[in-house]
Structures are given as structure tokens and as C-alpha cells.
Write a protein that holds these residues in place. Structure first.
Motif, short mmCIF file in Angstrom:
data_model
loop_
_atom_site.label_atom_id
_atom_site.label_comp_id
_atom_site.label_asym_id
_atom_site.label_seq_id
_atom_site.Cartn_x
_atom_site.Cartn_y
_atom_site.Cartn_z
N GLY A 136 0.81 -1.20 0.00
CA GLY A 136 0.00 0.00 0.00
C GLY A 136 0.84 1.26 0.00
N GLN A 137 0.35 2.28 -0.69
CA GLN A 137 1.06 3.56 -0.75
C GLN A 137 1.17 4.21 0.62
N PHE A 138 0.45 3.68 1.58
CA PHE A 138 0.36 4.24 2.92
C PHE A 138 1.13 3.40 3.94
N LEU A 139 1.88 2.38 3.48
CA LEU A 139 2.54 1.44 4.39
C LEU A 139 4.05 1.45 4.22
N SER A 140 4.74 1.06 5.28
CA SER A 140 6.17 0.80 5.19
C SER A 140 6.39 -0.62 4.67
N GLY A 141 7.60 -0.89 4.24
CA GLY A 141 7.91 -2.25 3.81
C GLY A 141 7.77 -3.25 4.94
N ALA A 142 8.23 -2.87 6.13
CA ALA A 142 8.17 -3.78 7.27
C ALA A 142 6.74 -4.16 7.64
N ALA A 143 5.79 -3.23 7.42
CA ALA A 143 4.39 -3.48 7.77
C ALA A 143 3.75 -4.55 6.90
N MET A 144 4.40 -4.89 5.78
CA MET A 144 3.86 -5.93 4.91
C MET A 144 4.01 -7.32 5.51
N ASP A 153 -0.48 -18.20 6.76
CA ASP A 153 -1.37 -18.84 7.72
C ASP A 153 -2.59 -19.49 7.05
N SER A 154 -2.80 -19.16 5.78
CA SER A 154 -3.86 -19.79 5.00
C SER A 154 -3.35 -21.02 4.26
N GLY A 155 -2.09 -21.37 4.49
CA GLY A 155 -1.53 -22.58 3.91
C GLY A 155 -0.85 -22.40 2.57
N ASN A 156 -0.51 -21.16 2.23
CA ASN A 156 0.13 -20.87 0.94
C ASN A 156 1.43 -20.12 1.21
N LYS A 157 2.54 -20.67 0.78
CA LYS A 157 3.85 -20.05 1.01
C LYS A 157 4.36 -19.29 -0.21
N LYS A 158 3.54 -19.22 -1.25
CA LYS A 158 4.01 -18.61 -2.51
C LYS A 158 3.58 -17.14 -2.59
N VAL A 159 4.41 -16.28 -2.01
CA VAL A 159 4.09 -14.85 -1.92
C VAL A 159 5.19 -14.02 -2.57
N ILE A 160 4.80 -13.06 -3.37
CA ILE A 160 5.70 -12.04 -3.90
C ILE A 160 5.23 -10.70 -3.34
N LEU A 161 6.17 -9.82 -3.00
CA LEU A 161 5.83 -8.49 -2.53
C LEU A 161 6.33 -7.44 -3.52
N THR A 162 5.48 -6.49 -3.82
CA THR A 162 5.81 -5.47 -4.81
C THR A 162 5.63 -4.07 -4.25
N VAL A 174 6.48 8.96 -4.11
CA VAL A 174 7.94 8.87 -4.05
C VAL A 174 8.31 7.42 -3.71
N VAL A 175 9.52 7.02 -4.11
CA VAL A 175 10.00 5.68 -3.81
C VAL A 175 11.02 5.76 -2.69
N ASP A 176 10.76 5.04 -1.62
CA ASP A 176 11.69 4.90 -0.51
C ASP A 176 12.34 3.54 -0.64
N PHE A 177 13.57 3.52 -1.11
CA PHE A 177 14.21 2.25 -1.42
C PHE A 177 14.55 1.42 -0.18
N ARG A 178 14.36 1.97 1.02
CA ARG A 178 14.50 1.17 2.23
C ARG A 178 13.45 0.06 2.27
N ASN A 179 12.33 0.29 1.58
CA ASN A 179 11.25 -0.69 1.61
C ASN A 179 11.65 -2.03 0.98
N LEU A 180 12.54 -2.00 -0.01
CA LEU A 180 12.90 -3.25 -0.70
C LEU A 180 13.64 -4.21 0.23
N PRO A 181 14.72 -3.79 0.89
CA PRO A 181 15.35 -4.74 1.82
C PRO A 181 14.47 -5.08 3.01
#
Length: 269
Positions: A136-144, A153-162, A174-181
């Protein structure tokens, strides 16, 4: 990374690419874009996931283009996958769409504005498909972390984060590149949505603007800080695209960009 059906060149050492038009506008243009993307990424050994929204649910104005019909657009995505032997990704917006879209595509995408919608995330996870969650445009990377946990927890381990940028005032991102690591530390492959992060939303005209001249800048920086993949919307003629033309990359500019990005990837690997 976990296995994605039909994803090629995964041993090349390159980043993977989610690319295609913003929306499925029709079969002819979708196939034209897919053919070029397939040829280009095969020659450069870049893993490709073809993207296209079968419906655009998040529009500023009622008269904005939303799609050509759900089943028609999904069948076009299915045809792209079959004819070019590539995986496909599309957005879903409501819980009832998860199972429907899963019949046609390999990756279900959760739009950024909906990344906290528990029922939607669980419905996507329950299909067993790969789930790409846009931050979300309103979230930090860590909050994901919590979105990832809902899928796991729903039994699916196949997750990509964008990542697709963070809101800056009312009409810019704006892009905060701290979110990627930060997101990478959650154990998921991380993608930079280059073109959407250059949008200028909430314009007085009701049509989203953009800064496509900065596509190369954002893409280079993302690869330099360790992004596993890039998300780039592209079209032969962005000026006449029916959705998000203001921030798309002209298709004929993609080859040169990818070659530059591959060199950066090799330098930082």
C-alpha cells in the motif's frame, strides 16, 4: 524462489520481469505485446511473467475504461500463456474473483489499496496460486509482514511483494528504497513496480498523470539495491493506451533498458 509454472531462464542470474499492458484492451494488441516481450526476454535470458488487468476496478471517473468483459479478457490472458508458454498475472479486487481468475492465470495480484483486505488475501491464498501483493502507498515495507502472514497462515507459502511508491502529498508518489530490503527480510521475492511508482494520482482532470522519463532511474536504483524483479507496464503507443498511458514505457524502448539493467545486476550480484 518457489516454482512458477512456465517461468523460463530462472538459472540465468537475471531479475525476473512482470511486463505487459496496463489493461487487456483486445486480443490483437495483447498478442502483439506478448510476442515482442517473449522474443526479447528469451534473447536476454530474462524470466518473464506477462501481466494484464482483465478489469480496472480503481478508476477516478465513471467514464474511464474498465475493460472488455471479464471472461473475454481472462481468455486472452490464457491464450497468451498457451501460445507463448509464459506465466501470466492479473489483479483481483473482490473475494469472488479469486477462484474465477485462478482458472486462467498463474499469479493473482492484490492491488496496493487492497493489501490489508483480509478476506481478499485469504481467498487468493486458498486458490493455491502464487500471490503478488502490492504494498500500500500508505505502508512501510516492514508493515507488509502481516499481509505475508495472512497468506502463509492460510496454507500458501508462494508470496511475492511489490513496492509501487508511497503517497507524497495529494498528487504524487515517491519511492523509498528502504522498503525493498525491509520486504526482502520477510522471506519473499521483492519486485519494484517501476511505472506505477511514477504516477501522479488525483489530478483535477480525473486522469492520472505520470513521469515516464524517470522509468530508467527507478529501475536502475531498484536493481542496484537488490530487487528480485521489476514490474513495467509497456505498450507500443502509450499515448493511445486505454489505461495508465501517462506512465507506461514505449515497447520499443524496453530492450535498451533491459540491457542496461542486466549489466547493473551483474555488477552487484
Amino acid at each position: 524462489m518457489f516454482e512458477i509454472p512456465k517461468l523460463k531462464h530462472t538459472d540465468s542470474g537475471n531479475f525476473f520481469l512482470m511486463a505487459g499492458p496496463c489493461a487487456i484492451e483486445g486480443e490483437e494488441i495483447a498478442m502483439q505485446i506478448a510476442e515482442r516481450l517473449k522474443s526479447l526476454t528469451d534473447s536476454l535470458q530474462v524470466p518473464l511473467i506477462f501481466k494484464g488487468s482483465y478489469r480496472k476496478a480503481n478508476r477516478s471517473r465513471l467514464d474511464s475504461f474498465t475493460g472488455i468483459g471479464d471472461e473475454k479478457a481472462l481468455r486472452i490472458l490464457q491464450k497468451v500463456s498457451r501460445e507463448f508458454d509464459v506465466p501470466t498475472v492479473t489483479d483481483i479486487h473482490e473475494t469472488t474473483e479469486a477462484a474465477m481468475a485462478a482458472e486462467y492465470v498463474d499469479v493473482l495480484q492484490i492491488p496496493a489499496f487492497l493489501c490489508r483486505q483480509t478476506d481478499l488475501l485469504v481467498a487468493a491464498a486458498n486458490t493455491g496460486k502464487v500471490v503478488n501483493i502490492k504494498k500500500g502507498q500508505f505502508l512501510s515495507g516492514a508493515a507488509m509482514r502481516f499481509a505475508v502472514e495472512k497468506i502463509h497462515d492460510s496454507g500458501n507459502k508462494k508470496v511475492i511483494l511489490t513496492d509501487r511508491g508511497n503517497s507524497f502529498g495529494y498528487s504524487d508518489l515517491v519511492v523509498d528504497f528502504r522498503n525493498l530490503p525491509e520486504m526482502k527480510a520477510l522471506g519473499a521475492p521483492v519486485v519494484m513496480d517501476v511505472t506505477h511508482s511514477l504516477q501522479q494520482p488525483n489530478q483535477s482532470s480525473g486522469v492520472t498523470g505520470g513521469k515516464p522519463a524517470l522509468i530508467e532511474t527507478i529501475a536502475k536504483a531498484a536493481i542496484a539495491v537488490g530487487a528480485d524483479g521489476l514490474f513495467i507496464e509497456t505498450h507500443p503507443q502509450p499515448g493511445i493506451a486505454k489505461s495508465d498511458g501517462a506512465n507506461m514505457l514505449p515497447l520499443d524502448q524496453l530492450e535498451n533498458l533491459l540491457k542496461k539493467l542486466i549489466r547493473i545486476r551483474q555488477a552487484v550480484a
